[in-house]
Write a protein that holds these residues in place. Structure first.
Motif, mmCIF file in Angstrom:
data_model
loop_
_atom_site.group_PDB
_atom_site.id
_atom_site.type_symbol
_atom_site.label_atom_id
_atom_site.label_comp_id
_atom_site.label_asym_id
_atom_site.label_seq_id
_atom_site.Cartn_x
_atom_site.Cartn_y
_atom_site.Cartn_z
ATOM 1 N N GLN A 65 94.204 -13.146 78.739
ATOM 2 C CA GLN A 65 94.799 -11.815 78.880
ATOM 3 C C GLN A 65 95.789 -11.517 77.763
ATOM 4 N N ARG A 66 96.569 -12.515 77.361
ATOM 5 C CA ARG A 66 97.491 -12.307 76.252
ATOM 6 C C ARG A 66 96.729 -12.033 74.962
ATOM 7 N N ILE A 67 95.665 -12.769 74.716
ATOM 8 C CA ILE A 67 94.863 -12.589 73.507
ATOM 9 C C ILE A 67 94.192 -11.220 73.505
ATOM 10 N N GLN A 68 93.633 -10.819 74.642
ATOM 11 C CA GLN A 68 92.995 -9.513 74.735
ATOM 12 C C GLN A 68 94.004 -8.379 74.570
ATOM 13 N N SER A 69 95.217 -8.578 75.080
ATOM 14 C CA SER A 69 96.247 -7.551 74.929
ATOM 15 C C SER A 69 96.634 -7.368 73.470
ATOM 16 N N ILE A 70 96.712 -8.460 72.722
ATOM 17 C CA ILE A 70 97.014 -8.368 71.292
ATOM 18 C C ILE A 70 95.899 -7.612 70.570
ATOM 19 N N ALA A 71 94.656 -7.920 70.915
ATOM 20 C CA ALA A 71 93.533 -7.229 70.292
ATOM 21 C C ALA A 71 93.530 -5.747 70.636
ATOM 22 N N TYR A 72 93.998 -5.397 71.826
ATOM 23 C CA TYR A 72 94.064 -3.989 72.239
ATOM 24 C C TYR A 72 95.181 -3.249 71.505
ATOM 25 N N LEU A 73 96.335 -3.877 71.401
ATOM 26 C CA LEU A 73 97.489 -3.230 70.782
ATOM 27 C C LEU A 73 97.401 -3.199 69.262
ATOM 28 N N GLN A 74 96.676 -4.155 68.676
ATOM 29 C CA GLN A 74 96.557 -4.227 67.221
ATOM 30 C C GLN A 74 95.072 -4.315 66.842
ATOM 31 N N GLU A 75 94.387 -3.218 67.009
ATOM 32 C CA GLU A 75 92.944 -3.192 66.764
ATOM 33 C C GLU A 75 92.596 -3.548 65.323
ATOM 34 N N GLN A 76 93.545 -3.349 64.402
ATOM 35 C CA GLN A 76 93.274 -3.623 62.991
ATOM 36 C C GLN A 76 93.096 -5.116 62.726
ATOM 37 N N LEU A 77 93.475 -5.960 63.690
ATOM 38 C CA LEU A 77 93.318 -7.401 63.496
ATOM 39 C C LEU A 77 91.867 -7.836 63.603
ATOM 40 N N LEU A 78 91.043 -7.020 64.269
ATOM 41 C CA LEU A 78 89.641 -7.376 64.487
ATOM 42 C C LEU A 78 88.735 -6.648 63.505
ATOM 43 N N THR A 79 87.721 -7.337 63.054
ATOM 44 C CA THR A 79 86.676 -6.694 62.265
ATOM 45 C C THR A 79 85.662 -6.082 63.233
ATOM 46 N N GLU A 82 82.713 -6.520 64.055
ATOM 47 C CA GLU A 82 81.734 -7.315 64.801
ATOM 48 C C GLU A 82 82.308 -7.983 66.050
ATOM 49 N N TYR A 83 83.615 -7.819 66.306
ATOM 50 C CA TYR A 83 84.238 -8.465 67.463
ATOM 51 C C TYR A 83 84.682 -7.445 68.507
ATOM 52 N N THR A 84 84.720 -7.887 69.760
ATOM 53 C CA THR A 84 85.220 -7.088 70.867
ATOM 54 C C THR A 84 86.174 -7.927 71.695
ATOM 55 N N ARG A 85 87.160 -7.278 72.296
ATOM 56 C CA ARG A 85 88.103 -8.025 73.130
ATOM 57 C C ARG A 85 87.523 -8.311 74.517
ATOM 58 N N LEU A 86 86.466 -7.604 74.916
ATOM 59 C CA LEU A 86 85.886 -7.779 76.248
ATOM 60 C C LEU A 86 85.212 -9.138 76.364
ATOM 61 N N GLN A 87 85.345 -9.746 77.538
ATOM 62 C CA GLN A 87 84.672 -11.014 77.812
ATOM 63 C C GLN A 87 83.612 -10.778 78.883
ATOM 64 N N PHE A 88 82.402 -11.261 78.629
ATOM 65 C CA PHE A 88 81.296 -11.082 79.569
ATOM 66 C C PHE A 88 80.919 -12.413 80.203
ATOM 67 N N GLU A 89 80.368 -12.319 81.403
ATOM 68 C CA GLU A 89 79.984 -13.534 82.134
ATOM 69 C C GLU A 89 78.881 -14.293 81.414
ATOM 70 N N VAL A 90 77.989 -13.557 80.760
ATOM 71 C CA VAL A 90 76.853 -14.169 80.062
ATOM 72 C C VAL A 90 76.841 -13.687 78.616
ATOM 73 N N THR A 91 76.110 -14.413 77.788
ATOM 74 C CA THR A 91 75.901 -13.962 76.417
ATOM 75 C C THR A 91 74.917 -12.799 76.432
ATOM 76 N N LEU A 92 75.362 -11.654 75.950
ATOM 77 C CA LEU A 92 74.540 -10.446 76.034
ATOM 78 C C LEU A 92 73.366 -10.495 75.060
ATOM 79 N N ARG A 93 72.204 -10.046 75.557
ATOM 80 C CA ARG A 93 70.994 -9.965 74.745
ATOM 81 C C ARG A 93 70.380 -8.578 74.916
ATOM 82 N N VAL A 94 69.332 -8.337 74.180
ATOM 83 C CA VAL A 94 68.695 -7.020 74.201
ATOM 84 C C VAL A 94 68.255 -6.648 75.614
ATOM 85 N N GLU A 95 67.780 -7.638 76.360
ATOM 86 C CA GLU A 95 67.275 -7.340 77.706
ATOM 87 C C GLU A 95 68.384 -6.922 78.676
#
Length: 360
Positions: A165-179, A181-194
């Motif tokens: 939660q602390r890491i995601q909050s930093i990514a939310y407040l400072q979006e410029q830190l991420l390129t 290709e990255y997202t702050r959201l965490q998913f239960e599974v590795t997302l695929r086309v299906e």
């Protein structure tokens, strides 16, 4: 990244004046990638804690009674507070936090000049005012062993999942830190086309639980900054702790700096010594050791009488209160590594009442 334990240093014993503050201080420093920052922390952190405690020792000394015995004042008001009731425990915690911060700031001011690209995990134990404080950053661990109770781990591993939660909050407040290709959201599974258009469990900065989200093309194209759970969690796909000293020069794929997401502030626990029993032992393990050690292993080793053993390699380097052992000689092929260290601290009457050592 492999954690490397620094060898147990020779203890420094300081004879304190009768009116000086009494405490015991010791710890374990484990480097990542290179040992430069571990050596800096090993040399400076204990002295920095000593400095910060000395700054408030006259006020902490109010805890010294007329009979010259330390009294239980952990939850008593601090002498200097003027606007609100500040507890003695909070002042000690603040001294530890500020010590870690100042050492990390020093590393940050000099990392480029001296090529300090690595980092380190640190665990510091402080016994003062009849209370045991443990400050931990990284994946060192502290276990409390008792002959009559189950062994318990009293520190938490600083994994990306633990600090998600602390890491995601930093990514939310400072979006410029991420390129992109990255997202702050965490998913239960590795997302695929299906998964496109389906509802998948996810969690964000404000969530301790999970909720459903309909997967979009953007979700599939991006990589979560935190993946996995527990010891298998990763930050930007790499096995790195979420807390520690240094890591200023460490880069993630896409040239993203790790440092904004790794905090130097330790997680601190406190335990009144009255809650411990004579003969209880505090066991500290390095990150490499933690890969193979758990409460059951510690309980088994300690119950076999290892607590009273000696190791001639370390016998000259340790005080009667602190004894270091090579974990391999105790557990027989737990791991194929020679840098797994364990510290054993016996809680006895002399340590609690006549403590005049400043040990690291």
């Amino acid at each position: 990244d492999k954690g490397v334990s620094s060898p147990p240093p020779a203890p420094v014993v300081t004879q304190l004046a009768p009116d000086d503050l009494k405490y015991d201080l010791f710890g374990l420093v484990c480097g990542y990638e290179d040992m430069k920052i571990a050596h800096i922390a090993d040399r400076m952190l204990i002295d920095k804690v000593h400095e910060k405690l000395s700054e408030v020792k006259l006020d902490l000394y109010v805890a010294y009674s007329k009979s010259n015995d330390w009294v239980e004042l952990t939850h008593e008001p601090f002498a200097c507070c003027q606007t609100e009731k500040i507890m003695v425990e909070e002042v000690v915690v603040g001294a530890l936090e500020q010590s870690f911060y100042e050492v990390d700031t020093l590393i940050g001011n000099n990392w480029h000049t001296f090529g300090l690209t690595g980092g380190c995990s640190v665990i510091v134990c402080l016994i003062i005012n009849n209370c045991l404080y443990i400050a931990n950053t990284g994946r060192c661990r502290a276990y409390l062993h008792s002959a009559n109770k189950p062994c318990v781990q009293i520190t938490a591993d600083s994994t990306p999942d633990y600090d998600r939660q602390r890491i995601q909050s930093i990514a939310y407040l400072q979006e410029q830190l991420l390129t992109p290709e990255y997202t702050r959201l965490q998913f239960e599974v590795t997302l695929r086309v299906e998964h496109r258009g389906r509802k998948v469990l996810y969690r964000d900065k404000h969530m301790t639980g999970w909720a459903f989200k309909q997967v979009t093309e953007e979700d599939i194209d991006k990589v979560p900054i935190v993946t996995g759970v527990g010891d298998k969690s990763r930050l930007f796909g790499l096995d790195i702790p979420s807390r520690g000293l240094g890591f200023y020069g460490k880069k993630a794929p896409g040239c993203i700096s790790f440092k904004p997401f790794i905090t130097c502030i330790p997680e601190i626990t406190s335990t009144p010594l009255k809650d411990l029993s004579k003969g209880d032992s505090l066991v500290l393990t390095s990150p490499d050791c933690s890969r193979y050690i758990n409460c059951e292993v510690v309980q088994g080793v300690m119950n076999k009488g290892v607590r009273n053993g000696t190791d001639p390699r370390h016998q000259d380097n340790c005080t009667s209160q602190v004894q270091a052992f090579n974990i391999l000689s105790l557990t027989n092929q737990i791991a194929n590594s020679s840098d797994l260290e364990r510290y054993i601290v016996n809680v006895d009457d002399q340590l609690l009442e006549d403590s005049t050592t400043y040990t690291h």
